[in-house]
Design a protein around this motif. Structure first.
Motif, PDB file in Angstrom:
ATOM      1  N   ARG A 186      49.750  30.796  39.333  1.00 40.37           N
ATOM      2  CA  ARG A 186      51.004  31.282  38.752  1.00 40.37           C
ATOM      3  C   ARG A 186      52.184  30.397  39.140  1.00 40.37           C
ATOM      4  O   ARG A 186      53.071  30.141  38.341  1.00 40.37           O
ATOM      5  CB  ARG A 186      51.243  32.725  39.197  1.00 40.37           C
ATOM      6  CG  ARG A 186      50.229  33.703  38.620  1.00 40.37           C
ATOM      7  CD  ARG A 186      50.458  35.115  39.115  1.00 40.37           C
ATOM      8  NE  ARG A 186      49.478  36.033  38.542  1.00 40.37           N
ATOM      9  CZ  ARG A 186      49.408  37.328  38.857  1.00 40.37           C
ATOM     10  NH1 ARG A 186      50.247  37.845  39.750  1.00 40.37           N
ATOM     11  NH2 ARG A 186      48.491  38.087  38.285  1.00 40.37           N
ATOM     12  N   GLU A 228      44.619  31.116  49.465  1.00 37.69           N
ATOM     13  CA  GLU A 228      45.054  31.633  48.170  1.00 37.69           C
ATOM     14  C   GLU A 228      44.359  30.892  47.034  1.00 37.69           C
ATOM     15  O   GLU A 228      43.950  31.493  46.036  1.00 37.69           O
ATOM     16  CB  GLU A 228      46.574  31.514  48.043  1.00 37.69           C
ATOM     17  CG  GLU A 228      47.340  32.526  48.891  1.00 37.69           C
ATOM     18  CD  GLU A 228      48.843  32.362  48.770  1.00 37.69           C
ATOM     19  OE1 GLU A 228      49.291  31.321  48.234  1.00 37.69           O
ATOM     20  OE2 GLU A 228      49.580  33.275  49.203  1.00 37.69           O
ATOM     21  N   SER A 232      41.733  32.409  44.272  1.00 43.28           N
ATOM     22  CA  SER A 232      41.927  32.230  42.829  1.00 43.28           C
ATOM     23  C   SER A 232      40.641  31.755  42.167  1.00 43.28           C
ATOM     24  O   SER A 232      40.291  32.196  41.065  1.00 43.28           O
ATOM     25  CB  SER A 232      43.051  31.226  42.565  1.00 43.28           C
ATOM     26  OG  SER A 232      44.294  31.717  43.018  1.00 43.28           O
ATOM     27  N   ARG A 235      38.211  34.728  41.973  1.00 43.77           N
ATOM     28  CA  ARG A 235      38.574  35.687  40.918  1.00 43.77           C
ATOM     29  C   ARG A 235      38.167  35.175  39.541  1.00 43.77           C
ATOM     30  O   ARG A 235      37.644  35.937  38.712  1.00 43.77           O
ATOM     31  CB  ARG A 235      40.068  35.974  40.966  1.00 43.77           C
ATOM     32  CG  ARG A 235      40.514  36.706  42.224  1.00 43.77           C
ATOM     33  CD  ARG A 235      42.024  36.907  42.226  1.00 43.77           C
ATOM     34  NE  ARG A 235      42.506  37.421  43.507  1.00 43.77           N
ATOM     35  CZ  ARG A 235      43.772  37.664  43.785  1.00 43.77           C
ATOM     36  NH1 ARG A 235      44.712  37.435  42.864  1.00 43.77           N
ATOM     37  NH2 ARG A 235      44.115  38.127  44.977  1.00 43.77           N
ATOM     38  N   SER A 246      39.245  41.013  34.361  1.00 40.69           N
ATOM     39  CA  SER A 246      40.380  40.103  34.488  1.00 40.69           C
ATOM     40  C   SER A 246      40.496  39.671  35.936  1.00 40.69           C
ATOM     41  O   SER A 246      39.878  40.270  36.831  1.00 40.69           O
ATOM     42  CB  SER A 246      41.679  40.779  34.042  1.00 40.69           C
ATOM     43  OG  SER A 246      42.001  41.836  34.938  1.00 40.69           O
ATOM     44  N   THR A 247      41.303  38.635  36.181  1.00 41.02           N
ATOM     45  CA  THR A 247      41.496  38.190  37.563  1.00 41.02           C
ATOM     46  C   THR A 247      42.236  39.253  38.368  1.00 41.02           C
ATOM     47  O   THR A 247      42.027  39.367  39.578  1.00 41.02           O
ATOM     48  CB  THR A 247      42.265  36.862  37.596  1.00 41.02           C
ATOM     49  OG1 THR A 247      43.486  36.991  36.857  1.00 41.02           O
ATOM     50  CG2 THR A 247      41.421  35.741  37.006  1.00 41.02           C
ATOM     51  N   ASP A 248      43.098  40.026  37.722  1.00 41.65           N
ATOM     52  CA  ASP A 248      43.773  41.116  38.428  1.00 41.65           C
ATOM     53  C   ASP A 248      42.768  42.170  38.870  1.00 41.65           C
ATOM     54  O   ASP A 248      42.860  42.715  39.983  1.00 41.65           O
ATOM     55  CB  ASP A 248      44.845  41.750  37.535  1.00 41.65           C
ATOM     56  CG  ASP A 248      46.059  40.844  37.338  1.00 41.65           C
ATOM     57  OD1 ASP A 248      46.261  39.943  38.173  1.00 41.65           O
ATOM     58  OD2 ASP A 248      46.779  41.031  36.342  1.00 41.65           O
ATOM     59  N   ALA A 249      41.799  42.469  38.004  1.00 41.91           N
ATOM     60  CA  ALA A 249      40.753  43.428  38.372  1.00 41.91           C
ATOM     61  C   ALA A 249      39.886  42.865  39.490  1.00 41.91           C
ATOM     62  O   ALA A 249      39.464  43.593  40.398  1.00 41.91           O
ATOM     63  CB  ALA A 249      39.902  43.774  37.156  1.00 41.91           C
ATOM     64  N   ALA A 251      40.807  40.966  41.853  1.00 47.25           N
ATOM     65  CA  ALA A 251      41.553  41.003  43.111  1.00 47.25           C
ATOM     66  C   ALA A 251      41.359  42.318  43.848  1.00 47.25           C
ATOM     67  O   ALA A 251      41.531  42.380  45.073  1.00 47.25           O
ATOM     68  CB  ALA A 251      43.041  40.781  42.838  1.00 47.25           C
ATOM     69  N   LYS A 252      40.966  43.366  43.140  1.00 43.83           N
ATOM     70  CA  LYS A 252      40.813  44.688  43.750  1.00 43.83           C
ATOM     71  C   LYS A 252      39.456  44.873  44.420  1.00 43.83           C
ATOM     72  O   LYS A 252      39.257  45.841  45.159  1.00 43.83           O
ATOM     73  CB  LYS A 252      41.023  45.773  42.690  1.00 43.83           C
ATOM     74  CG  LYS A 252      42.422  45.766  42.074  1.00 43.83           C
ATOM     75  CD  LYS A 252      42.555  46.819  40.986  1.00 43.83           C
ATOM     76  CE  LYS A 252      43.940  46.787  40.357  1.00 43.83           C
ATOM     77  NZ  LYS A 252      44.066  47.798  39.270  1.00 43.83           N
TER      78      LYS A 252
END
Length: 398
Positions: A186, A228, A232, A235, A246-249, A251-252
């Motif tokens: 990002r 980090e 990434s 993910r 998704s990469t957000d999912a 991360a969990k």
């Protein structure tokens, strides 16, 4: 128990709530992570990912199985528990625990006992062969050593049976033996790495270390920026493996897939009695692993003997010790529709890691386009450290 190079609580399933959805509270409090304390000072956790683990054990009602075992990774400094994937090191203590607790019984005069374990996280079977003393108890003392643990113990053979597709249903979830993972940070650069996405005993994203960008090859392995970037990559690999939408999912769920970087070995290890085939830097819950996960060793060894994976390409030893098998050749269909017979064989793969080296015996059959892994066997030691009651408190929700 200390099991392999990990340490954790071994508890009965009937001592927890009937629903796994209610396990988080008791386990977080027992280990000391309930208040996000990185020291786990108010519990029995060891403040590292390798010492904040739980094995939930019960007798099995499944045909041909002795013990059901659920692995729980309790986060350090966070209020999260992870049920995804298995821990091979903790699993190595399940057989000894079962014998010590009277859940399995050896026959009179037996010096070894085979314990058949069903891991509920991955729906896979593990066969453990443990040593038995003259009284029918687990023979804890012995002369076997493993890197990462000082002292000796009796050898425990841990065999992951039919390990492929433990969470994804496929040995290579993407359908390819080598992938290119493209990462767009990002607030950072765009880069790509070569990797093998493999699921054997546990899903792993295995990176060819030579394809990392130069600035990642030279920076400190425990720096925030480096970790980090590694996260990434993990993910993105999770999405490509179908383990996250998704990469957000991704991360969990920090426990799976796991991440490892492979490179040619730099030295010899007397404990392995020969040069290692490949070196690995593994990661556990976002941080470098002091050695390598047992499931990681199974994954890497499987990939090492299959052509066109990054592990096979990086490995400096082209051939490993091969043992004959009594099995008949296996029919395997290639992509062009032709059918060939491939003789299953056992190969010994030596993997070096930051604490030493580990040997994995892999029984597999492969052709140019098809690969089948029958089992991966690794040796460990384990020791009971304490038995008693763990007291925990639970918050009252107003």
């Amino acid at each position: 128990m200390r099991a392999g190079t990990s340490k954790g609580l071994f508890i009965y399933r009937h001592d927890l709530p009937a629903s796994e959805n209610l396990w988080a509270g008791p386990l977080l409090a027992a280990m000391g992570s309930q208040n996000c304390d990185a020291r786990q000072i108010d519990g029995v956790g060891g403040a590292t990912s390798t010492t904040s683990k739980v094995a939930v054990v019960s007798p099995s009602a499944r045909p041909g199985i002795d013990i059901d075992y659920t692995f729980v990774q309790v986060a350090v400094g966070q209020r999260t528990v992870d049920f995804s994937g298995n821990c091979g090191n903790i699993c190595s203590g399940v057989g000894p625990f079962a014998l010590q607790e009277g859940l399995v019984q050896p026959r009179p005069g037996e010096k070894t006992l085979d314990v058949r374990i069903y891991n509920t996280n991955t729906s896979r079977v593990i066969h453990e062969t443990i040593q038995v003393d003259e009284y029918g108890s687990f023979q804890e003392d012995g002369e076997y050593t493993i890197p990462g643990v000082k002292g000796t113990g009796s050898e425990i053979k841990v065999a992951f049976v039919d390990p492929a597709g433990s969470m994804t249903g496929k040995l290579f979830p993407s359908g390819r033996r080598t992938d290119t993972i493209v990462v767009q940070e990002r607030n950072g650069p765009r880069f790509s790495v070569k990797a093998t996405l493999i699921d054997a005993a546990n899903p792993f994203v295995v990176i060819d270390g030579s394809t990392l960008p130069p600035y990642l090859k030279t920076c400190a392995k425990d720096s925030i920026g480096y970790l980090e970037h590694m996260e990434s990559i993990r993910r993105e690999g999770a999405v490509m493996m179908g383990l996250a939408s998704s990469t957000d999912a991704a991360a969990k769920v920090r426990g799976t897939p796991k991440l490892a970087i492979v490179s040619p070995p730099e030295s010899k290890f007397p404990s392995a009695n020969a040069a290692a085939s490949v070196h690995v830097l593994a990661f556990s819950m976002g941080k470098p692993h002091p050695s390598v996960q047992l499931t990681g060793a199974a994954c890497l060894a499987s990939a090492a003997i299959i052509q066109d994976t990054v592990v096979n390409r990086v490995a400096t030893t082209p051939h490993w010790q091969v043992s004959k098998t009594e099995r008949s050749p296996s029919p395997m269909s290639d992509s062009d529709g032709s059918c060939s017979l491939v003789q299953p064989g056992r190969k010994l793969v030596r993997i070096s890691h930051p604490s030493g080296a580990i040997e994995v015996e892999v029984t597999a059959a492969s052709s140019k386009t098809v690969a089948v892994v029958d089992r991966c066997t690794v040796s460990r030691t384990a020791r009971r450290l304490f038995e008693g009651k763990v007291y925990y408190y639970q918050e009252v929700v107003q």
